[in-house]
Motif scaffolding. Structure first.
Motif, PDB file in Angstrom:
ATOM      1  N   MET A   1      -5.038  -6.048  -2.501  1.00  0.00           N
ATOM      2  CA  MET A   1      -4.085  -4.935  -2.482  1.00  0.00           C
ATOM      3  C   MET A   1      -3.168  -5.024  -1.264  1.00  0.00           C
ATOM      4  O   MET A   1      -3.614  -5.393  -0.179  1.00  0.00           O
ATOM      5  CB  MET A   1      -4.863  -3.610  -2.452  1.00  0.00           C
ATOM      6  CG  MET A   1      -3.941  -2.421  -2.325  1.00  0.00           C
ATOM      7  SD  MET A   1      -4.823  -0.872  -2.265  1.00  0.00           S
ATOM      8  CE  MET A   1      -4.975  -0.486  -3.975  1.00  0.00           C
ATOM      9  N   LYS A   2      -1.899  -4.708  -1.500  1.00  0.00           N
ATOM     10  CA  LYS A   2      -0.938  -4.718  -0.390  1.00  0.00           C
ATOM     11  C   LYS A   2      -0.378  -3.315  -0.182  1.00  0.00           C
ATOM     12  O   LYS A   2      -0.032  -2.644  -1.157  1.00  0.00           O
ATOM     13  CB  LYS A   2       0.233  -5.649  -0.716  1.00  0.00           C
ATOM     14  CG  LYS A   2      -0.164  -7.110  -0.823  1.00  0.00           C
ATOM     15  CD  LYS A   2       1.005  -7.974  -1.247  1.00  0.00           C
ATOM     16  CE  LYS A   2       0.564  -9.442  -1.300  1.00  0.00           C
ATOM     17  NZ  LYS A   2       1.580 -10.317  -1.887  1.00  0.00           N
ATOM     18  N   VAL A   3      -0.279  -2.916   1.064  1.00  0.00           N
ATOM     19  CA  VAL A   3       0.460  -1.697   1.388  1.00  0.00           C
ATOM     20  C   VAL A   3       1.841  -2.153   1.850  1.00  0.00           C
ATOM     21  O   VAL A   3       1.958  -3.070   2.672  1.00  0.00           O
ATOM     22  CB  VAL A   3      -0.256  -0.883   2.494  1.00  0.00           C
ATOM     23  CG1 VAL A   3       0.634   0.241   2.998  1.00  0.00           C
ATOM     24  CG2 VAL A   3      -1.571  -0.327   1.963  1.00  0.00           C
ATOM     25  N   VAL A   4       2.871  -1.547   1.282  1.00  0.00           N
ATOM     26  CA  VAL A   4       4.240  -2.003   1.523  1.00  0.00           C
ATOM     27  C   VAL A   4       5.037  -0.854   2.117  1.00  0.00           C
ATOM     28  O   VAL A   4       5.093   0.222   1.523  1.00  0.00           O
ATOM     29  CB  VAL A   4       4.904  -2.404   0.183  1.00  0.00           C
ATOM     30  CG1 VAL A   4       6.068  -3.332   0.418  1.00  0.00           C
ATOM     31  CG2 VAL A   4       3.909  -3.040  -0.756  1.00  0.00           C
ATOM     32  N   LYS A   5       5.645  -1.077   3.261  1.00  0.00           N
ATOM     33  CA  LYS A   5       6.426  -0.003   3.884  1.00  0.00           C
ATOM     34  C   LYS A   5       7.905  -0.389   3.911  1.00  0.00           C
ATOM     35  O   LYS A   5       8.249  -1.531   4.259  1.00  0.00           O
ATOM     36  CB  LYS A   5       5.906   0.257   5.298  1.00  0.00           C
ATOM     37  CG  LYS A   5       6.628   1.391   5.999  1.00  0.00           C
ATOM     38  CD  LYS A   5       7.545   0.895   7.077  1.00  0.00           C
ATOM     39  CE  LYS A   5       8.511   1.938   7.552  1.00  0.00           C
ATOM     40  NZ  LYS A   5       9.423   1.473   8.591  1.00  0.00           N
TER      41      LYS A   5
END
Ligand code: ASP
Length: 449
Positions: A1-5
């Protein structure tokens, strides 16, 4: 999973929002999207957060704020129109802003935070709507409801440790999560914001909470460069660096990324990737716990002006117990924060940021050093710049300092101070501010060709 800002320039208008949708949906691992408030569309433009601060000031001063409120609404209306979202979105935003103003309590700082938070909050609502309209189910998440609990230091809040456990459940959401950056709520249920630029902090907290594989931070540059491209045009891009290298480079002037903002991701050992919304195919810069230093011994060279040094000389200083402590005590009494203390046998120098030593404090410090420590000489030198040559491989590679000093010698730069001290991964040089540019260019040539 990637958190993208995505930062302010990545959500500034409909074109940018469309890029976000393409980027997120191109990779099924990009499940949690953190967004800033719309930033500047061009150089003369104003960020929505700044519009909101002005609006809140007018409200607090009892002025007529209608025009300012409508200016904020207009920023979202433009995005709504260009993405052909339903008009109800804009009506909801206008009602939200009016509601924040009408229900304001007695605490002005808290009110200011409620208003600032409206920027990211409404941005997330519009962007969630935009995903859904394009056929990608997405869900706006309210930070307070999701468990982003903050201290009640309004405008400068910190995350409370229990937030991580609560936010962990975001990983079970099936829709794309669109989470507003920059704010959360206190235990009393009041909106509170991080310091300015705080959406990076939100992203790092979520990455740590859901134990993401990577925290992607999208901005408007292709990567972090080995030297300031304004000083060294064509400086090479940094593809990979370690947390420690980033920290050392950020210390002396690397502005692309706020190192303190990503502490939660660093503590959780989550790699951070800086990428460009406008060119997502560029590899970006990966900041990871470790790298093999053999490939690139030195990763970057940073520099910052605005330092000064206090030099203290006293014959037989090395035999005098407590000398260093007493010097630093005088600084502490004056509430002065110091940076470094390179020392010799009979001398000690203290490097400070010039702003820490205004003339009145300088006079008092020098007087006290004379009377309390009876040194042979005390001199203060202003106008210093610090240069940092940073790389995990420095410690293991012969001749790294020689290469730097030779380059500086050949460029005719006098070295005022060298400090390799405790850090095994950097060498620091103090030079006159006027020599700073020349020095960075000379070092750049020596290490990167
Ligand atoms: N919008 C906020 C600011 O301008 C937070 C952020 O963009 O990170 O400071």
């Amino acid at each position: 999973m990637k958190v993208v800002k995505f930062g302010g320039s990545s959500v500034a208008n409909a074109e940018q929002v469309s890029k976000i949708i393409d980027i997120v949906t191109a990779d099924a691992d990009r499940r949690i999207v953190v967004v800033s408030a719309p930033g500047k569309r061009s150089s003369g433009d104003t960020k929505v957060t700044d519009l909101l601060i002005k609006l809140a000031d007018t409200v607090l001063a009892g002025g007529d704020y209608e025009e300012q409120l409508l200016a904020v609404v207009a920023r979202y209306a433009e995005i709504q129109r260009d993405l052909q979202l339903s008009e109800a979105v804009v009506q909801t935003i206008e009602a939200d802003l009016r509601g924040r103003i009408e229900t304001r309590g007695a605490n002005n700082l808290q009110f200011m935070d409620t208003m600032k938070a409206a920027g990211e909050d409404n941005s997330a609502k519009v962007i969630a709507e935009a995903f859904t309209k394009k056929g990608f189910p997405a869900k706006y998440i309210n930070p307070g409801e999701a468990g982003m609990l903050l201290s009640d230091e309004f405008g400068n809040a910190e995350v409370l440790p229990e937030s991580y456990g609560k936010l962990a459940s975001l990983k079970d959401e099936t829709d794309i999560v669109v989470f507003p950056g920059f704010f959360g709520c206190t235990k009393a249920g009041e909106v509170a914001t991080f310091p300015r630029g705080g959406s990076d902090i939100t992203g790092a907290i979520l990455a740590a909470a859901v134990k993401a594989d990577v925290y992607e931070n999208f901005t408007d540059v292709d990567s972090v460069y080995a030297m300031d491209p304004r000083i060294v045009p064509g400086a090479p891009a940094i593809e990979l660096m370690t947390y420690r290298e980033m920290r050392e480079l950020a210390y002396a002037g690397f502005g692309v990324f706020h190192d303190e903002a990503i502490v939660p991701a660093v503590r959780a050992n989550i790699p951070i990737c800086i990428k460009n919304t406008n060119r997502p195919s560029a590899p970006g810069t990966l900041i990871a716990p470790k790298r093999s230093y053999a490939e690139r011994v030195v990763v970057g060279i940073s520099s910052a002006a605005g330092f000064c040094a206090i030099y203290i000389d006293k014959y037989m200083m090395n035999r005098e117990v407590g000398f260093g402590r007493r010097v630093l005590q005088i600084l502490e009494d004056e509430d002065i924060s110091f940076e470094h203390t390179p020392s010799g046998i009979d001398n000690l120098s203290v490097i400070l940021q010039s702003a820490e030593l205004p003339a009145h404090k300088e006079q008092r410090v020098v007087e006290r050093l004379h009377t309390e420590l009876k040194p042979d000489a005390v001199t203060v030198e202003h106008g210093l710049a610090l240069l940092m040559v940073v790389g995990e491989g420095m410690h293991y590679t012969v001749g790294m300092a020689a290469r730097a000093t030779t380059a500086l010698f050949e460029a005719g730069v006098n070295i005022e101070m060298i400090n390799q001290g405790a850090s095994e991964i950097s060498i620091m040089f103090g030079v006159k501010e006027a020599d700073r540019q020349k020095a960075v260019q000379a070092l750049g040539k020596a290490y990167f060709g």
